[in-house]
Each structure stands twice: as structure tokens, then as C-alpha cells.
Motif scaffolding. Structure first.
Motif, PDB file in Angstrom:
ATOM      1  N   ARG A  51       3.464  -3.637   4.877  1.00 49.64           N
ATOM      2  CA  ARG A  51       3.224  -4.983   4.339  1.00 49.64           C
ATOM      3  C   ARG A  51       3.363  -6.037   5.428  1.00 49.64           C
ATOM      4  O   ARG A  51       2.535  -6.958   5.533  1.00 49.64           O
ATOM      5  CB  ARG A  51       4.205  -5.249   3.192  1.00 49.64           C
ATOM      6  N   SER A  55       0.282  -8.241   6.882  1.00 55.44           N
ATOM      7  CA  SER A  55       0.352  -9.700   6.795  1.00 55.44           C
ATOM      8  C   SER A  55       0.010 -10.343   8.132  1.00 55.44           C
ATOM      9  O   SER A  55      -0.698 -11.367   8.194  1.00 55.44           O
ATOM     10  CB  SER A  55       1.753 -10.122   6.341  1.00 55.44           C
ATOM     11  N   VAL A  77      -2.068  -5.722   0.661  1.00 53.11           N
ATOM     12  CA  VAL A  77      -0.765  -6.389   0.543  1.00 53.11           C
ATOM     13  C   VAL A  77      -0.420  -6.645  -0.922  1.00 53.11           C
ATOM     14  O   VAL A  77       0.732  -6.492  -1.346  1.00 53.11           O
ATOM     15  CB  VAL A  77      -0.762  -7.714   1.347  1.00 53.11           C
TER      16      VAL A  77
END
Length: 425
Positions: A51, A55, A77
Motif C-alpha cells: 500500500r 501510494s 490501494v
């Protein structure tokens, strides 16, 4: 509480030790729970890392005006954001299930503990003193005691069965016994005298092993606290959630307290007399030591209790309890049984146990070895030094006189202003 890592490393040994306690195998189920929990932890860690990585990549894709990549990453995500809380919740649930099962299993017996099912399989270690011989038929304490102040009827009238009003000569003898025990343990054997709380929270009785399995044997107040069944609970929890320096150990504590037990598992046993009460007094010994000290400390503690019986001139024997007769938290227990001539048998008056690191894990009680950064769990031990009421019973029966009076052991006479005999008022 057991160390799941040790169970993973040697499940056969764990199940073998449980079998000595008369329990079925548990290692496979525990290891399976732990493996599933650890797999979820690994998945959660990998998901969180992905994640974070995605990002950052989203920002780079947007900066490069690569909307397709950014959209794909944002979708990934979103899935991770939804999945990670579910993983964490499942891992928490499995962890609680694992801890619940571990908390319900008793301590493992040490190698020298005899295997057996009940008190008939306990092993005699030694006996000291000669059972008292009388020129008359000795009476039981419940026949001797009422004239000297053991008021069974009034105690039962105000509080119900298994409560006794102790008054007059018997009350003075009880006070003398407790003071003698405290003075000896603190003055000669280095135990620190304490006046601990009698009401404790859930975590305290969980730490010493009474909860959750033995809640029915305890009394609980309306505000959710528990009346201590023994000062072991309060004294052992002195080190709960602490990290001690190795140089602080051993710690030795003693206290004379009232104790409260519902005796839920003792229905029909010793309903007469002063042997088994809902409320009684006991002098407790607790030791907090490093693992390498615990073997010697168990012998030392038991010898301290034996010294009290020797000084009182009471015949007794030491029994090593078998696997089926030991308490939940004990890895080895010595019972001291005093001779009661009125009953013509030996009865338990002290129980001294080493609990290894079993209680310490439940309480998170640790120490830091000198020169090391890592901590280790302490070992805890506890023993009666002695049960005051049962010692009073033993004095009444062993020192009874034909005229109904009771001679006072020499060591107690200074506590009774030189009085050498108890007589009916």
C-alpha cells in the motif's frame, strides 16, 4: 501461561507433559491457530508495505501524466485499504482464541514429579517427629475447642456454614501463632513483611492463575473486585508488569491475611470443625527469583515452613504431590501434613509450590540479566507458612490434656505473657 514458541519447537514433549496431567493432546490445535495467526500477520505486513509502495507510485504516475497507471494503482490501494482491517480483525480474533486456550491449560510438571491421579499417588519425602501418644483417648479439635473459644454455633448463626467465631483463649492462641510465624519468617529467613490489599482486580487473579478457570472458588464484590483466596495473589502481583534488575533478586515477601474461599469444589468435605472455612487466616510466603535460583528456593521455602512446625513441636511429614493432585499453576508441590491425633491421621497444613515462569508470563513479570539488553521471565514460588487455623487445630489436638485444657508450646508462651496452659473460662 505457556510459551507458544516452545510448543511449536517440540509439540510431542508438550503433549507428553499434558498427558502426565491426565489431559488430551493440545499442541496440534495450538500450533495450527498460531500458524494461521502468523500467516495473517505476514499478509498484513506485506499488504501495508505494498500500500505504501503503491501510494508513492501513484504520485509518480500522476506527475508523469500517466493516468492509466495511476488509476490501476489507485484501484489496488482501495482494495488493500478495505482488506487490511479485515486481516487485522481476523488476526486479533485468532490471537485471542490462542491466548484463551493457552490460559486454560495448567503448568507442566517437572521431571521428578510422580505421575498419578490423586492423593493416594503422592510420594513421601520424609517424616519428622513422633505422633503424640496419650494416656487417654485423644479428642478431635471440635470437641476441645468450644470450651476454649471456637464458637461454631454463633459463627454459623451470623454467617452460615463454614464460618466460626473465635473468641477468648482460642483467639489469643490464634493471634500468637500468626505473630510467631511472621516474626520467624521475617526475622530469621529474610522475608519482607507486607500488609497487602485483600481486594484485587481481574488481572491480579488472572496473573496467579485463579481466573478464568476457578472463578467459582472465589468471592466477588459488587464493584467487580475479588476477595483474595490467599495472599499469594497480592504478593506475587507486586512484580506484575515490571522489569527487575537481576541484582534485585531474589525477592521474598510474607504476609498474614484473612483468606476467602467459596469451597465450591469441596462440598461435603470437612463440614464439621475448623479445618475448611470460607474465611481463615494464613501466613503466606512468596519468592521471586531467576530461573537458576528456583530449584534451591523451592527447597529453602519448604524448609522454612518445616522449621515452624519443628519449633512448635508438631509431628509432620513432607509429601511430593503427584501430577493429578497438583494445583493448576504448580510445576512441583510439596505438601506438609501435620499429625492430628484426634483424627488419627496426617492433614495438610502447608503447600509449597514452584510455578517456574508460568505465572510470570501471565503477569508479564520480567528481569534483565546483568550486561544484557534482552529480558527474561522471572520464576515465582509460593507457600504457606503456615495456615493459622489448621495450626491452631494441630496445637489443640497434640497438646490436649485429659482435663480439657491445652498446654502451650514453649515458642508461643512469650506471645501470651508467659501463659503455659489454656483453660476453659
Amino acid at each position: 501461561m505457556h510459551d507458544i514458541r516452545l510448543i511449536r519447537e517440540n509439540p510431542e514433549a508438550f503433549d507428553g507433559a499434558l498427558a502426565k496431567r491426565g489431559l488430551s493432546p493440545h499442541a496440534a490445535e495450538l500450533v495450527s491457530l498460531d500458524e494461521r495467526r502468523r500467516a495473517l500477520i505476514t499478509e498484513a505486513q506485506a499488504g501495508q508495505a505494498r500500500r505504501n509502495e503503491a501510494s508513492k507510485a501513484i504520485g509518480a504516475a500522476k506527475a508523469a501524466k500517466d493516468e492509466a497507471t495511476a488509476t490501476t494503482l489507485m484501484a489496488e490501494v482501495a482494495v488493500l485499504k478495505e482488506r487490511l482491517p479485515a486481516i487485522e480483525a481476523e488476526e486479533k480474533e485468532l490471537g485471542e482464541a490462542l491466548n484463551s486456550q493457552l490460559a486454560a491449560l495448567p503448568n507442566l510438571p517437572l521431571a521428578d514429579v510422580p505421575q498419578g491421579t490423586d492423593e493416594e499417588d503422592n510420594a513421601l519425602v520424609h517424616a519428622r517427629g513422633t505422633p503424640t501418644v496419650f494416656a487417654f483417648a485423644p479428642k478431635e479439635h471440635d470437641a476441645i475447642g468450644p470450651a476454649l473459644g471456637l464458637d461454631f454455633e454463633t459463627g454459623a448463626a451470623m454467617s452460615g456454614t463454614r464460618f466460626t467465631l473465635v473468641r477468648g483463649a482460642a483467639a489469643k492462641l490464634s493471634r500468637a501463632l500468626g505473630q510467631f510465624m511472621l516474626d520467624t519468617l521475617s526475622g530469621q529467613h529474610g522475608y519482607e513483611e507486607c500488609v497487602p490489599p485483600l481486594l484485587v482486580r481481574d488481572n491480579a487473579v488472572f496473573g496467579t492463575g485463579q481466573l478464568p478457570k476457578f472463578a467459582e472458588d472465589l468471592f466477588r464484590t459488587t464493584d467487580g473486585r475479588w476477595l483474595i483466596p490467599t495472599a499469594e495473589v497480592s504478593l506475587t502481583n507486586i512484580v506484575a508488569d515490571k522489569i527487575l534488575a537481576e541484582g534485585e533478586l531474589p525477592l521474598r515477601f510474607t504476609a498474614l491475611t484473612p483468606c476467602f474461599r467459596s469451597e465450591a469444589g469441596a462440598a461435603g468435605r470437612d463440614t464439621r470443625g475448623y479445618i475448611r472455612q470460607h474465611q481463615f487466616e494464613k501466613v503466606e510466603m512468596v519468592s521471586i527469583v531467576t530461573p537458576d535460583m528456583s530449584e534451591a528456593e523451592h527447597e529453602r521455602m519448604t524448609a522454612c515452613a518445616e522449621g515452624l512446625l519443628d519449633a512448635l513441636g508438631l509431628p509432620f511429614r513432607r509429601m511430593k504431590l503427584c501430577t493429578g493432585d497438583m494445583g493448576f499453576t504448580a510445576a512441583r508441590t510439596y505438601d506438609l501434613e501435620v499429625w492430628l491425633p484426634g483424627q488419627n491421621q496426617y492433614r495438610e497444613i502447608s503447600s509449597c509450590s514452584t510455578c517456574t515462569d508460568f505465572q510470570a508470563r501471565r503477569m508479564n513479570a520480567r528481569y534483565r540479566p546483568e550486561g544484557e539488553k534482552a529480558t527474561r521471565f522471572v520464576h515465582t514460588l509460593n507457600g504457606s507458612g503456615l495456615a493459622v487455623g489448621r495450626t491452631l487445630v494441630a496445637v489443640l489436638e497434640n497438646y490436649q490434656q485429659e482435663d480439657g485444657s491445652v498446654a502451650i508450646p514453649d515458642v508461643l508462651q512469650p506471645y501470651l505473657k508467659g501463659l503455659n496452659r489454656l483453660e476453659a473460662a
